[in-house]
Design a protein around this motif. Structure first.
Motif, mmCIF file in Angstrom:
data_model
loop_
_atom_site.group_PDB
_atom_site.id
_atom_site.type_symbol
_atom_site.label_atom_id
_atom_site.label_comp_id
_atom_site.label_asym_id
_atom_site.label_seq_id
_atom_site.Cartn_x
_atom_site.Cartn_y
_atom_site.Cartn_z
ATOM 1 N N HIS A 1 0.820 -1.138 -0.176
ATOM 2 C CA HIS A 1 -0.019 0.020 -0.165
ATOM 3 C C HIS A 1 1.139 0.714 0.430
ATOM 4 O O HIS A 1 0.029 2.532 0.285
ATOM 5 N N ASP A 2 2.595 1.260 -0.203
ATOM 6 C CA ASP A 2 3.143 2.185 0.183
ATOM 7 C C ASP A 2 2.728 3.410 1.525
ATOM 8 O O ASP A 2 3.041 4.335 0.545
ATOM 9 N N ARG A 3 2.111 2.893 2.298
ATOM 10 C CA ARG A 3 2.295 3.966 2.888
ATOM 11 C C ARG A 3 3.079 3.855 4.726
ATOM 12 O O ARG A 3 2.690 2.887 5.122
ATOM 13 N N ILE A 4 3.352 4.702 5.293
ATOM 14 C CA ILE A 4 3.981 4.031 6.555
ATOM 15 C C ILE A 4 3.765 5.620 6.862
ATOM 16 O O ILE A 4 3.887 6.577 6.979
ATOM 17 N N ALA A 5 3.521 5.433 8.910
ATOM 18 C CA ALA A 5 3.758 6.269 9.184
ATOM 19 C C ALA A 5 4.768 5.496 10.932
ATOM 20 O O ALA A 5 4.513 4.681 11.296
ATOM 21 N N ALA A 6 5.428 6.208 11.531
ATOM 22 C CA ALA A 6 6.094 6.380 12.277
ATOM 23 C C ALA A 6 5.809 7.336 13.413
ATOM 24 O O ALA A 6 6.552 8.349 12.963
ATOM 25 N N VAL A 7 6.466 6.807 14.902
ATOM 26 C CA VAL A 7 6.192 7.491 15.729
ATOM 27 C C VAL A 7 6.948 7.605 17.043
ATOM 28 O O VAL A 7 7.999 6.262 17.068
ATOM 29 N N PHE A 8 8.331 8.065 16.915
ATOM 30 C CA PHE A 8 9.785 8.432 17.168
ATOM 31 C C PHE A 8 8.859 9.016 19.101
ATOM 32 O O PHE A 8 8.779 10.286 19.057
ATOM 33 N N CYS A 9 8.858 8.184 20.566
ATOM 34 C CA CYS A 9 8.850 8.720 21.679
ATOM 35 C C CYS A 9 10.134 8.421 22.502
ATOM 36 O O CYS A 9 10.417 8.012 22.765
ATOM 37 N N LEU A 10 10.226 9.867 23.090
ATOM 38 C CA LEU A 10 11.544 9.706 24.148
ATOM 39 C C LEU A 10 10.742 9.680 25.906
ATOM 40 O O LEU A 10 10.224 10.118 25.479
#
Length: 165
Positions: free
Chosen positions: A68-77
């Motif tokens: 589907h060529d969709r990505i989401a990434a969450v970066f949490c400290l």
């Protein structure tokens, strides 16, 4: 934001530090798929981000992002709960090379060191972040938009990313 966006200095510094990284996509039925990433690197021209995942944990996610060529990434400290979300497309997958293995080793060491002062034992943190080079894949994408995700009134706001901050 257009696919030619460039990640700011501040965003690059944040996503490459001792953050927890959760990656998500969805399938045809819009069912979510997620996996943990064990490190991140930003290309020198800042037009691609590479996440390093454990292939044995990320099967459905890898399938979904490639189809589907969709990505989401969450970066949490973990120390502050400060967080960013980056969404993108033009996803590609490869085996992690030596550079990627080194990125993962540095990230894992920093993450472990960062959560110990929060009350997590070293053995727990090391087990949580355990990954072998043979099981490491590199998932690369073109970032399209960056969102503030730190809990509070600014959460969900798109950030005006454009190179040096």
């Amino acid at each position: 934001m257009t696919p030619d966006c460039i990640i700011s200095d501040a965003t690059q510094a944040f996503i490459e530090r001792e953050v927890a990284i959760d990656v998500a996509s969805c399938g045809s039925e819009l069912l979510p798929s997620t996996a943990r990433a064990y490190g991140c690197s930003v290309a020198a021209d800042r037009r691609r981000i590479t996440l390093y995942l454990k292939r044995s944990e990320a099967g459905q996610l890898l399938q979904d992002v490639l189809v589907h060529d969709r990505i989401a990434a969450v970066f949490c400290l973990p120390a502050t709960e400060s967080a960013l979300q980056i969404k993108g497309r033009q996803v590609s997958l490869s085996l992690a090379d030596e550079h990627g293995v080194q990125v993962v080793a540095r990230h894992v060491a920093r993450f472990v060191a960062g959560v110990i002062p929060l009350g997590h034992g070293r053995l727990f943190a090391e087990a949580y972040m355990h990954i072998t080079p043979a099981d490491t894949v590199a998932l690369s994408f073109v970032p399209e938009v960056v969102f503030e995700q730190t809990p509070g009134p600014g959460a969900g706001r798109a950030l005006p990313e454009r190179g040096a901050a």
